[in-house]
Each structure stands twice: as C-alpha cells, then as structure tokens.
Design a protein around this motif. Structure first.
Motif, short mmCIF file in Angstrom:
data_model
loop_
_atom_site.label_atom_id
_atom_site.label_comp_id
_atom_site.label_asym_id
_atom_site.label_seq_id
_atom_site.Cartn_x
_atom_site.Cartn_y
_atom_site.Cartn_z
N LYS A 12 0.84 -1.21 0.00
CA LYS A 12 0.00 0.00 0.00
C LYS A 12 0.88 1.26 0.00
O LYS A 12 0.57 2.24 -0.66
CB LYS A 12 -0.94 0.04 1.22
N HIS A 15 2.66 1.63 -3.45
CA HIS A 15 1.79 2.14 -4.53
C HIS A 15 1.77 3.67 -4.52
O HIS A 15 1.83 4.31 -5.57
CB HIS A 15 0.37 1.59 -4.38
N VAL A 19 3.19 6.01 -7.60
CA VAL A 19 2.33 6.97 -8.29
C VAL A 19 2.92 8.38 -8.19
O VAL A 19 2.83 9.18 -9.13
CB VAL A 19 0.89 6.89 -7.72
N ASN A 68 -11.51 8.30 -6.08
CA ASN A 68 -11.53 6.85 -6.35
C ASN A 68 -10.61 6.08 -5.41
O ASN A 68 -9.76 6.66 -4.72
CB ASN A 68 -11.19 6.58 -7.82
N MET A 70 -8.00 4.30 -3.34
CA MET A 70 -6.55 4.34 -3.29
C MET A 70 -5.95 3.58 -2.12
O MET A 70 -5.21 2.65 -2.31
CB MET A 70 -6.05 5.79 -3.31
N GLY A 98 -9.19 2.41 -0.48
CA GLY A 98 -8.38 1.37 -1.11
C GLY A 98 -8.84 -0.01 -0.66
O GLY A 98 -9.62 -0.14 0.30
N SER A 99 -8.35 -1.02 -1.34
CA SER A 99 -8.72 -2.40 -1.06
C SER A 99 -8.70 -2.68 0.45
O SER A 99 -7.73 -2.36 1.13
CB SER A 99 -7.73 -3.32 -1.77
N LYS A 190 -15.21 -2.61 -11.15
CA LYS A 190 -14.31 -1.56 -11.64
C LYS A 190 -13.00 -2.13 -12.16
O LYS A 190 -12.52 -3.14 -11.64
CB LYS A 190 -14.10 -0.51 -10.55
N VAL A 192 -8.85 -0.89 -13.12
CA VAL A 192 -7.91 0.02 -12.47
C VAL A 192 -6.99 0.71 -13.47
O VAL A 192 -5.94 1.21 -13.12
CB VAL A 192 -7.08 -0.70 -11.38
N GLY A 219 -4.49 7.29 -17.62
CA GLY A 219 -4.03 7.91 -16.37
C GLY A 219 -3.11 6.93 -15.66
O GLY A 219 -2.22 6.33 -16.28
N PHE A 222 -1.40 0.61 -13.66
CA PHE A 222 -0.85 -0.29 -12.65
C PHE A 222 0.14 -1.31 -13.20
O PHE A 222 0.88 -1.93 -12.43
CB PHE A 222 -1.97 -0.94 -11.83
N SER A 265 -13.62 6.73 -15.34
CA SER A 265 -12.39 7.04 -14.62
C SER A 265 -11.21 6.52 -15.41
O SER A 265 -11.36 5.69 -16.31
CB SER A 265 -12.39 6.46 -13.20
N GLY A 267 -7.40 8.67 -15.90
CA GLY A 267 -6.79 9.81 -16.59
C GLY A 267 -7.70 11.00 -16.76
O GLY A 267 -7.43 11.86 -17.59
N GLY A 286 -14.54 9.25 -11.61
CA GLY A 286 -13.56 8.97 -10.56
C GLY A 286 -12.19 9.56 -10.89
O GLY A 286 -11.76 9.53 -12.04
#
Ligand code: FNR
Length: 351
Positions: A12, A15, A19, A68, A70, A98-99, A190, A192, A219, A222, A265, A267, A286
């Motif tokens: 986590k 990530h 980004v 969205n 994260m 986030g998850s 969704k 990603v 955008g 992953f 969602s 980008g 998103g």
C-alpha cells in the motif's frame, strides 16, 4: 494467494510512492480529445441555478467527482485518508477507500480506513475489495467503514505484473454474482486502468452489479506501477495496453447503459473531461492519482482544495456554456465524436 501482513502493508505504501514517482504517463491518451461538446452562445441559464448534483445507484451525490479507491491498511497512509476525507466532506464528494484486504487481515490498521467514516459521517463512502473476494469478506469490508456502496476491482493486468500477484482468475464472475446478491449495498465492478469492454460490461451486468467504473487507459497505469515496484523494465506497448477511458465509456454505456450506472475514470484530469464524460452518459467520474500526489505535498490540503474547487468552477461554467442547468440537461445535448474514437466505435458496431 496467501500474503503476509507485511507484504500487504508495504504494498500500500509502495503504490503511493510509485504513483508519486511516475506521475501520469506521457503521450498516452484517455480518448477525450476525440470528443467535443457543442457551445451555446445564448444559454438562458443563470449561474446560481446550475446544479452539479447527480445520482449513483439511487444515491444522490452533490458532485459528479468521486475520490476513487486508493489506500488504507498501513500506518503511513492514515494521513492520506484523513485529508482526502476532509476534502470529500468539504466538497460533498463520494469517496472510495483502497482495497480492504490489508485492514481485514490486520485489525490493528483498521483505523486507517475507519477514519474516513469518522470524518465524513453522512458522506457517501465506498468500500473496495478485489476480484474473486467471497461474500463474507465483502460484507466485512462494507462493515469496516459502514459503506454505502462496494467496489469490486478487476485488475488482472496489475496482478500479472506483481511479483506476489494472482495467476488464476477463474471463478471471479461467480464470486461477483454472490457478492452482488448478498452484500447488502449496491455493487460496482471496476477496472484500475485497462478499461472495460462492451462484452465484459454485459457479463458484469448479468452478474448483478448496479454500476460499472470503466477504469480506462490514460491515467494511472498499474502495469507501470507494479514494474516500478520490482525495478523492472517493461516493453513500451504495456503503457498502451487497454481501452482508453472515452472508448471504454462509450462501449459500456452502449452495452448496458440502460441497466446499470456508468462511472468514468482513468486519466480524467480537467473539468472539460468530466463534462464530456457526463455528456456521454456517465453518472459520476472517478479521479485518483492526482489527488494523492497533491495531498502528499507540504501544503497538500490547500492544493487539493484548490484542485477540486477549480474542477467545480470549471464544470459550472461548462454547464452554462452548453446551455444546461444540470447534468440531465447535458445528456440531452449533442456530442461530436471524431478521429480514431469514431472509427473504433464504428468498427465495434457501437455507433
Ligand atoms: C489505486 N487504485 C486502486 N483501485 C482499486 O480498486 N483498489 C485499490 O486498492 C487501489 N489502489 C490505488 C492506489 C493508488 C495510490 C492509486 C493512485 C490508485 C486505482 C484507482 O482507483 C483508479 O482506478 C486508477 O488510479 C485510475 O484513475 P486515475 O489515477 O488515472 O485518476
């Protein structure tokens, strides 16, 4: 795959670092350059009468912009969720977490998710679990933040590029159907960053989801994020693997727009892209990567507030300048699609 607590928590944090380091990919289009709104020179609309409200799965949202999914699940990301939740409350935005996997595996980090509900008690909060998650865990994810909605992310490309990722994706649609039947809140399927096709939209709708977030290309990617974590080089084409967001939005709206709500969602960075997405039939939009990059800067809260404020002001202006008082009006206005996106939709028999 069973993962240790440390792997989940470290992931986590990594990530967020990835980004921040990667930024948005250069030269990868979200497809909205092919979409135009038609300006209106005599709007007959007053600024004060304009509403940015929309409805998702029967829930009223004050803004179409959704923070969205994260993060959550490591001490280091607590502050990110706290600050995002404050912005969500201030601007009336729905917020996805986030998850939930790290929070469910390690109760001592559950506070990093719960903070969102604490700060935004009346807000629209969205829990998030991965593809293949069973009903019991999905319900726990909803309970963790007293969520109004549940996202199930389909991220096969990400998993394949993750050293510790899943390699067997069988059974995920069946699990989704079970979750959609029993979660107790509307479920959103969704992507990603690789987008969802018309064909997959039908499979998700048949599984019983109430909304689809297209999570298209253009955008945060992953594949690149996971390669960065491993210090691996990837072939250039992987930066372009997937359906650009505008193409995915048109595909999903054409295939199942009458049955499920569509969220755009991947980008989306400007008020103009948000307005184009809403004109093409999205119920919400998103945004993820830019928000975490802003909020982790030294004066991050201020920068985040300014970014959202600018989006809202831009959206109001675009509604006026297309002669609309709200997004239902905008959906009734002409939208012009040219270039490769028009050809793509023609080739797919969707136009
Ligand atoms: C994400 N995203 C994500 N999605 C998801 O369903 N579950 C998750 O746990 C995460 N985690 C996550 C972490 C970070 C740091 C980022 C930036 C993103 C994906 C996100 O919700 C979104 O689908 C993509 O980032 C594409 O949108 P943007 O970033 O291009 O606006």
């Amino acid at each position: 795959m069973t993962l240790t607590r440390d792997v989940r928590q470290r992931r986590k944090v990594e990530h967020v670092h990835a980004v921040q380091a990667l930024g948005d990919p250069t030269g990868v289009s979200n497809g909205f350059e092919c979409v135009s709104l038609v300006p209106c020179s005599a709007p007959e609309v007053a600024w004060d009468d304009v509403s940015l409200a929309t409805e998702l799965c029967g829930i009223r949202l004050e803004s179409p912009i959704l923070i969205n999914a994260m993060t959550g699940g490591a001490d280091e990301v607590y502050d990110i969720n706290r600050k995002l939740a404050q912005a969500a409350r201030r601007f009336g935005l729905a917020m996805a977490l986030g998850s939930a996997s790290a929070g469910l595996a390690s109760p001592e980090v559950a506070y990093t998710y719960r903070v969102v509900r604490e700060i935004h008690p009346d807000g629209v909060v969205i829990a998030n679990v991965g593809m293949g998650t069973g009903l019991e865990r999905a319900r726990k994810a909803v309970e963790l933040v007293r969520a109004d909605l549940l996202q199930v992310h389909f991220n096969a490309a990400q998993e394949l590029f993750m050293a510790e990722g899943d390699r067997d994706f069988r059974g995920a649609l069946e699990a989704l159907a079970e979750v959609a039947r029993g979660a107790g809140v509307p479920v959103i399927a969704k992507e990603v960053g690789q987008g969802i096709s018309a064909e997959d939209a039908v499979r998700f709708a048949d599984a019983g989801v109430r909304a689809i977030d297209v999570g298209g290309l253009g955008g945060t990617n992953f594949i690149a994020v996971e390669a960065w974590r491993r210090g691996a080089e990837i072939d250039e084409f992987w930066n372009r693997w997937g359906l650009p967001t505008a193409a995915s939005l048109c595909e999903v709206a054409a295939a199942v727009g009458g049955r499920v709500d569509v969220i755009a969602s991947g980008g989306i960075r400007t008020a103009l892209d948000v307005a184009k997405a809403m004109a093409l039939g999205a119920k919400a939009v998103g945004i993820a990567g830019p928000l975490v990059r802003l909020v982790t800067q030294p004066n991050g809260e201020e920068q985040l507030n300014r970014f959202i404020e600018d989006l809202h002001v831009g959206l109001r202006a675009l509604l006026v300048l297309t002669g609309c008082r709200n997004f239902s009006d905008l959906r009734g206005k002409p939208v012009v699609i040219l270039g490769w996106l028009r050809e793509w939709l023609e080739a797919r028999g969707l136009k």
